[in-house]
Design a protein around this motif. Structure first.
Motif, short mmCIF file in Angstrom:
data_model
loop_
_atom_site.label_atom_id
_atom_site.label_comp_id
_atom_site.label_asym_id
_atom_site.label_seq_id
_atom_site.Cartn_x
_atom_site.Cartn_y
_atom_site.Cartn_z
N VAL A 163 0.45 -1.53 -0.06
CA VAL A 163 -0.11 -0.05 -0.11
C VAL A 163 1.21 1.12 0.13
N GLY A 164 0.98 1.82 -1.01
CA GLY A 164 1.37 3.31 -1.06
C GLY A 164 2.66 3.73 -1.81
N CYS A 165 2.54 1.94 -2.85
CA CYS A 165 3.68 2.05 -3.95
C CYS A 165 2.51 3.14 -5.39
N ASN A 166 1.50 3.47 -4.92
CA ASN A 166 1.65 4.48 -6.74
C ASN A 166 1.62 3.71 -7.23
N PRO A 167 1.21 3.07 -8.38
CA PRO A 167 1.46 2.34 -9.07
C PRO A 167 1.07 3.55 -10.35
N ASN A 168 2.15 3.33 -11.73
CA ASN A 168 1.40 4.25 -13.21
C ASN A 168 1.19 3.29 -13.71
N ALA A 169 0.45 3.61 -14.84
CA ALA A 169 -0.43 3.04 -16.14
C ALA A 169 0.22 1.46 -16.29
N ALA A 170 2.23 1.70 -15.92
CA ALA A 170 2.67 -0.01 -16.75
C ALA A 170 3.04 -0.85 -15.36
N GLY A 171 2.28 -0.09 -14.24
CA GLY A 171 2.43 -0.30 -12.64
C GLY A 171 3.38 -0.52 -11.87
N ALA A 172 4.25 -0.15 -12.05
CA ALA A 172 5.64 0.34 -12.04
C ALA A 172 5.16 1.38 -10.73
N CYS A 173 6.65 1.44 -9.53
CA CYS A 173 6.19 2.03 -8.82
C CYS A 173 6.05 3.16 -8.67
N THR A 174 5.52 4.28 -7.91
CA THR A 174 6.26 5.96 -8.09
C THR A 174 6.28 6.13 -6.80
N ALA A 175 6.13 5.45 -5.85
CA ALA A 175 5.88 6.30 -4.39
C ALA A 175 6.84 5.08 -4.14
N GLN A 176 7.15 5.30 -2.58
CA GLN A 176 7.18 3.99 -1.50
C GLN A 176 6.94 2.64 -2.13
N ALA A 177 7.44 1.57 -2.33
CA ALA A 177 7.95 -0.07 -2.46
C ALA A 177 7.87 -0.49 -1.41
N ALA A 178 7.15 -1.23 -0.50
CA ALA A 178 6.98 -1.74 0.96
C ALA A 178 7.03 -3.00 0.25
N VAL A 179 8.83 -3.62 1.37
CA VAL A 179 8.94 -4.84 0.80
C VAL A 179 8.07 -5.73 1.43
N PRO A 180 7.33 -7.29 1.10
CA PRO A 180 6.58 -7.48 1.93
C PRO A 180 7.03 -8.49 3.10
N LEU A 181 6.63 -8.81 4.23
CA LEU A 181 7.09 -9.44 5.22
C LEU A 181 8.38 -10.60 5.25
N VAL A 182 7.87 -11.85 3.43
CA VAL A 182 9.15 -12.21 3.54
C VAL A 182 10.17 -11.75 2.65
N THR A 183 10.31 -11.24 2.27
CA THR A 183 11.12 -10.18 1.98
C THR A 183 12.40 -9.83 3.03
N GLN A 184 11.31 -9.08 4.34
CA GLN A 184 11.93 -8.71 5.73
C GLN A 184 13.13 -9.81 5.94
N ILE A 185 12.41 -11.31 6.07
CA ILE A 185 12.82 -11.67 6.86
C ILE A 185 14.09 -12.69 5.94
N ASP A 186 13.68 -12.91 4.94
CA ASP A 186 14.66 -13.24 4.05
C ASP A 186 16.20 -12.55 4.25
N ARG A 187 16.09 -10.84 4.29
CA ARG A 187 16.44 -9.82 4.72
C ARG A 187 17.87 -10.50 5.88
N ALA A 188 17.00 -10.66 7.13
CA ALA A 188 17.46 -10.97 8.21
C ALA A 188 17.81 -12.33 8.40
N LEU A 189 17.72 -13.42 7.83
CA LEU A 189 18.23 -15.04 7.22
C LEU A 189 19.28 -14.60 6.78
N ALA A 190 19.34 -12.99 5.47
CA ALA A 190 21.39 -13.56 4.96
C ALA A 190 21.73 -12.77 5.75
N LYS A 191 21.59 -12.38 7.34
CA LYS A 191 22.63 -12.08 8.18
C LYS A 191 23.31 -13.35 9.28
N GLY A 192 22.28 -14.56 9.22
CA GLY A 192 22.29 -16.04 9.18
C GLY A 192 21.41 -15.84 10.80
#
Length: 388
Positions: free
Chosen positions: A135-164
């Protein structure tokens, strides 16, 4: 309908629930917490977008840098969000990932002491559990985000596990689902409007329910995705994992302003998510705690005076629509409301203050409500025997 973003004994009885089967592993072996690790959305965001918000306030609102650098949390900052309250009570700290303007990955923000390497609060405003866009991505006609592109919790956990992997002394909290409600409510509202236009009349209740049912299933899937993330962090070594239900967005200034049909939709969607995770948690081991934040928030909303609130309707902040009406641009300082040092604090009715108000904006808790969430979580953890 359109939706956008820019969570006592009775309370304790609603907070904790856990399950366990015959083959459940033993409970956590420690009450020591060396790291508090959080995954979530704006309800837990400790300042992921603070750099960008500061620059916007300086360039568009003329706010001095020293004041603008204080904002970035989705509440009437500066102040602690609930997970920071919890960290303080546990005797530890928690630093948020921060993102420079236009950056899709966390970097060391120039206005923050933390770096991506030591951050343990991965929450981002706008994040959904498993799907994009947020929410808050504000996609343009091509579907690309024009504002914040928040990553889902799944990706957040990816980032944490990348540290160990996680450690036995880690306490992991997961709070998502609210943005899945807003996202699916928008789609459902669009579908209802389109169907009504095509039919040339208002839809019947049965026709509306058929459309809503499609998005109820989406929320159930989001609940299952949250459960999958709990299992994932458990498999990676976490012994104490807290999963939280979501507040009913119908019981917010935003929900109330939408009217009865909007409130019914929001209630159905948030209820579907909560019911799904409650059912699944019952089948999980004692290392998982369900914290019923939804029930707690409803208790406050329905019984404000008994819970220390005078105002559960008027938001503390009055941020203009051009900035998304988001309290992530709002702060409380010694400067008077409406001044250059404090441009977006609402002038509240007599007797109403930020300290006795529940909401900072249309959907986000005030600093006072965050304090109560953090304290209630700490009490639930103590009741569970997970912390001292």
């Amino acid at each position: 309908m359109k939706f956008k973003l820019g969570l006592c004994a009775v309370a304790l009885a609603a907070l904790a629930a856990c399950g366990g089967g015959e083959n459940s592993p033993p409970p956590p072996s420690t009450t020591t917490t060396t790291r508090l690790i959080a995954f979530g959305d704006s309800l837990t965001d400790g300042g992921a977008y603070s750099r960008g918000n500061s620059l916007i306030l300086q360039s568009q609102a003329g706010v001095p840098k020293a004041a603008a650098d204080l904002v970035g949390k989705f509440t009437n900052s500066p102040g602690e969000v609930w997970v920071e309250v919890l960290a303080r009570r546990l005797g530890t700290t928690i630093a948020p990932e921060r993102f420079e303007v236009g950056s899709a990955s966390p970097v060391a923000a120039s206005n923050g002491a933390n770096s991506a390497a030591n951050a343990t609060n991965y929450a981002q405003g706008g994040a959904r559990v498993a799907k994009v866009p947020g929410v808050g991505c504000n996609p343009n006609a091509a579907g690309a985000c024009t504002a914040q592109a928040a990553v889902p919790l799944v990706t957040q956990i990816d980032r944490a596990l990348a540290k160990g992997n996680f450690n036995p002394t880690d306490l992991v909290v997961i709070w998502g689902g609210a943005n899945d409600v807003f996202f699916n409510a928008t789609l459902a509202g669009n579908d209802i409007t389109a169907a009504s236009v095509a039919a040339g009349r208002a839809l019947t209740a049965a026709e509306t329910q058929l459309i809503v049912a499609k998005y109820v299933i989406e929320m159930e899937q989001a609940g299952l995705a949250a459960i999958a993330q709990v299992k994932r962090v458990k498999a990676a070594g976490a012994q104490r994992v807290v999963l939280m239900t979501i507040p009913n967005a119908a019981q917010t200034p935003f929900g109330v302003a939408g009217g009865a049909s909007t409130q019914a939709l929001l209630t159905a969607l948030s209820g579907a998510y909560n019911a799904q995770i409650k059912k699944e948690v019952e089948l999980m081991d004692p290392g998982v705690l369900l914290f019923d934040a939804g029930a707690l928030a409803s208790n406050w909303y329905g019984n404000p005076a008994a819970n220390g609130f005078v105002n559960v309707q008027a938001p503390v902040c009055n941020v203009p629509a051009a900035l998304g009406s988001s309290s992530s641009f709002c702060f409380v300082t010694a400067a008077p409301a409406g001044s250059a040092g404090n441009p977006f604090l609402r002038v509240l009715p007599a007797g109403v203050t930020p300290a006795n108000s529940m909401f900072a904006d249309g959907v986000h808790p005030s600093v006072a409500a965050h304090e109560k969430f953090g304290v209630a979580m700490h009490e639930a953890l103590r009741a569970k025997g997970w912390v001292q």
